[in-house]
Design a protein around this motif. Structure first.
Motif, PDB file in Angstrom:
ATOM      1  N   GLU A  53      -5.694   3.294   0.321  1.00 37.05           N
ATOM      2  CA  GLU A  53      -6.456   3.349   1.115  1.00 37.05           C
ATOM      3  C   GLU A  53      -6.576   1.721   1.651  1.00 37.05           C
ATOM      4  OE1 GLU A  53      -9.822   5.133   0.690  1.00 37.05           O
ATOM      5  OE2 GLU A  53      -9.619   6.716   0.144  1.00 37.05           O
ATOM      6  N   ARG A  54      -6.177   0.956   0.910  1.00 37.51           N
ATOM      7  CA  ARG A  54      -6.688  -0.012   1.397  1.00 37.51           C
ATOM      8  C   ARG A  54      -5.328  -1.083   1.324  1.00 37.51           C
ATOM      9  NH1 ARG A  54     -12.188  -2.879  -1.580  1.00 37.51           N
ATOM     10  NH2 ARG A  54     -13.562  -0.598  -1.075  1.00 37.51           N
ATOM     11  N   GLY A  55      -4.083  -0.853   1.240  1.00 39.25           N
ATOM     12  CA  GLY A  55      -3.378  -1.029   1.229  1.00 39.25           C
ATOM     13  C   GLY A  55      -2.924  -2.306  -0.124  1.00 39.25           C
ATOM     14  N   GLY A  56      -3.775  -2.654  -0.759  1.00 41.11           N
ATOM     15  CA  GLY A  56      -4.150  -3.094  -2.324  1.00 41.11           C
ATOM     16  C   GLY A  56      -5.384  -3.687  -1.892  1.00 41.11           C
ATOM     17  N   CYS A  57      -5.759  -4.512  -3.065  1.00 39.87           N
ATOM     18  CA  CYS A  57      -7.179  -5.075  -3.553  1.00 39.87           C
ATOM     19  C   CYS A  57      -6.909  -5.833  -4.671  1.00 39.87           C
ATOM     20  CB  CYS A  57      -8.274  -4.464  -3.778  1.00 39.87           C
ATOM     21  SG  CYS A  57      -7.914  -3.134  -4.288  1.00 39.87           S
ATOM     22  N   TYR A  58      -8.213  -6.978  -5.290  1.00 39.39           N
ATOM     23  CA  TYR A  58      -7.978  -7.460  -6.634  1.00 39.39           C
ATOM     24  C   TYR A  58      -9.198  -6.819  -6.888  1.00 39.39           C
ATOM     25  CZ  TYR A  58      -7.332 -11.715  -3.094  1.00 39.39           C
ATOM     26  OH  TYR A  58      -6.348 -11.984  -2.150  1.00 39.39           O
TER      27      TYR A  58
END
Length: 103
Positions: free
Chosen positions: A38-43
């Protein structure tokens, strides 16, 4: 993480499906994959804030997904950014589609 069982006698497709299935065998890992999609990537901290588990548990699940090749980790000190490995994700989708279509 690849299976540490005897793999002689199984074909590459069977081993790959089993490895991807193992990586997705926990609801937290499925949630992580959905979030990254959903976000394309995250921490890691972003993932922790979205799941009902501790930071150490999230880290362990990220490790499993990374070892299976489904996600990538990019060091951005002091943080690590996670995203889907789109090539491996497409491969997993194809393996599962083939598996379900032929069984």
């Amino acid at each position: 993480m690849a299976y540490t069982i005897k793999i002689e006698g199984y074909n590459e497709h069977q081993i790959n499906v089993a490895n991807f299935a193992k990586a997705l065998s926990h609801p937290a890992r499925v949630a992580i994959i959905e979030l990254l999609y959903e976000r394309g990537g995250c921490y890691c901290g972003d993932i922790v804030s979205q799941l009902p588990i501790s930071q150490s548990s999230v880290s362990q699940h990220l490790k499993e997904l990374k070892e299976a090749g489904l996600i990538l980790a990019t060091e951005q000190p002091p943080k690590v950014k996670y995203c889907l490995d789109k090539t491996k994700w497409e491969m997993a989708k194809q393996f599962f589609c083939h598996f379900f279509d032929n069984n």
